[in-house]
Write an enzyme that holds these catalytic residues in place. Structure first.
Site, PDB file in Angstrom:
ATOM      1  CD  GLU A 170      -3.738   4.111   2.843  1.00 26.51           C
ATOM      2  OE1 GLU A 170      -4.478   4.608   1.986  1.00 26.51           O
ATOM      3  OE2 GLU A 170      -2.696   3.493   2.561  1.00 26.51           O
ATOM      4  CE  LYS A 198      -3.586   0.509   2.490  1.00 28.05           C
ATOM      5  NZ  LYS A 198      -4.197   1.165   1.319  1.00 28.05           N
ATOM      6  N   GLY A 199       0.233   2.393  -0.277  1.00 32.95           N
ATOM      7  CA  GLY A 199       0.976   3.650  -0.243  1.00 32.95           C
ATOM      8  C   GLY A 199       1.143   4.292  -1.601  1.00 32.95           C
ATOM      9  N   GLY A 201      -0.928   5.972  -3.007  1.00 31.18           N
ATOM     10  CA  GLY A 201      -1.496   7.314  -2.838  1.00 31.18           C
ATOM     11  C   GLY A 201      -0.797   8.106  -1.741  1.00 31.18           C
TER      12      GLY A 201
HETATM   13  C1  5RP Z   1      -3.099   4.924  -0.757  1.00 33.59           C
HETATM   14  C2  5RP Z   1      -3.245   3.467  -0.982  1.00 33.59           C
HETATM   15  C3  5RP Z   1      -4.316   3.035  -1.926  1.00 33.59           C
HETATM   16  O1  5RP Z   1      -5.190   2.219  -1.247  1.00 33.59           O
HETATM   17  C4  5RP Z   1      -3.695   2.306  -3.071  1.00 33.59           C
HETATM   18  O2  5RP Z   1      -2.722   3.134  -3.676  1.00 33.59           O
HETATM   19  C5  5RP Z   1      -4.743   1.883  -4.097  1.00 33.59           C
HETATM   20  O3  5RP Z   1      -5.225   3.010  -4.757  1.00 33.59           O
HETATM   21  P1  5RP Z   1      -6.375   2.936  -5.831  1.00 33.59           P
HETATM   22  O4  5RP Z   1      -7.592   2.453  -5.122  1.00 33.59           O
HETATM   23  O5  5RP Z   1      -6.520   4.354  -6.324  1.00 33.59           O
HETATM   24  O6  5RP Z   1      -5.941   1.990  -6.925  1.00 33.59           O
HETATM   25  O7  5RP Z   1      -2.544   2.656  -0.446  1.00 33.59           O
HETATM   26  O8  5RP Z   1      -1.990   5.189   0.057  1.00 33.59           O
END
Ligand code: 5RP
Length: 261
Positions: free
Chosen positions: A111, A102-103, A105
């Site tokens: 999280e 994760k990460g 975003g």
């Molecule tokens: C944010 C995250 C998100 O959950 C991960 O990047 C998935 O993103 P998306 O749902 O836009 O594909 O970890 O830090």
């Protein structure tokens, strides 16, 4: 509306809307960050407005907090909530052992704190996020800004002794570094394949300057996988069961009570 979405977004939306049905009246819920989580927050908002569902929500980013408030969802801090019944969040990769990256975003620090302060974590993802082995997606590591180059060097030395295929490390944002909600930078580790994510997750957090890495080990309980045609798979780690549902189940009533607990 749905027909205008790409297949990936339809899959994300289907998983997100299905997972939102796990939220019960009176629950304290962690709200993830990202495009998949945004579909879930939107569905939760609908339920709050249409049915009077009472929830207390802890967002995992400023973005999600703003959206949840717009949706009419009651938002509190984790301190105020104390502990959570459930967190629902997206992921960049998940493997057959329910380990995650994760990460993507940039919100994995909050999280991880929110997910681990929850009785259960449900991950929502399109099927393409499922991998046999983690690592194709660059692994985010949140680092303190002070001395970040030294931290990067220490991370590079650490990776020499790790079972990974790639070792490049880049500062997210480059010349205009991405800054997290906590005011830190993110180093993306381009590992290509992670042989032993559990060992790596522990080792990374020993490096001075590292705040948190994006490997989620033994945190996720359930993965709700969405497909482009709206089909859903619900994979439960504790029971080992996999339930598949047809397209229209994503917006329907909860047919998932058998997997709880
Ligand atoms: C944010 C995250 C998100 O959950 C991960 O990047 C998935 O993103 P998306 O749902 O836009 O594909 O970890 O830090």
């Amino acid at each position: 509306m749905t027909t205008e979405l790409s297949p990936i977004d339809r899959a994300k939306r289907a998983a997100a809307r299905r997972a939102a049905e796990f939220i019960e009246d009176g629950m304290r819920v962690g709200l993830g960050t990202g495009s998949t989580a945004a579909f879930m927050v939107a569905r939760l908002g609908e339920r709050v407005r249409e049915t009077g569902l009472r929830v207390t929500a802890v967002p995992t980013s400023n973005r999600t907090a703003a959206m949840a408030k717009e949706e009419g969802i009651r938002v509190v801090t984790l301190e105020e909530a104390g502990w959570l019944d459930l967190t629902i969040d997206g992921a960049d990769e998940f493997d057959p052992d329910f380990a995650l990256i994760k990460g993507g975003g940039g919100a994995h620090l909050q999280e991880k704190i929110v997910a681990t302060a929850s009785d259960r974590m449900i991950v929502i993802a399109d099927a393409a996020k499922g991998v046999a082995q983690l690592g194709a997606f660059p692994l985010p590591v949140e680092v303190i800004r002070f001395g970040w180059q030294a931290t990067q060097r220490l991370l590079a030395e650490l990776l020499e002794g790790q079972d990974v295929l790639g070792r490049e490390i880049t500062l997210r944002g480059g010349d205009k570094p991405f800054v997290t909600d906590e005011g830190n930078f993110i180093l993306d580790l381009h590992l290509k394949r992670i042989g032993n994510p559990g060992t790596l997750a522990l080792a990374l957090n020993q490096v001075p300057g590292v705040v948190e890495n994006g490997l989620f080990m033994d945190i996720c309980d359930v993965v709700v996988v969405g497909h482009g045609d709206g089909r859903i798979e619900i994979r439960d780690r504790n029971s080992g069961r996999v339930i598949t549902e047809p397209a229209d189940a994503a917006t329907g009533d909860n047919a998932f009570s058998g997997l709880k607990g």
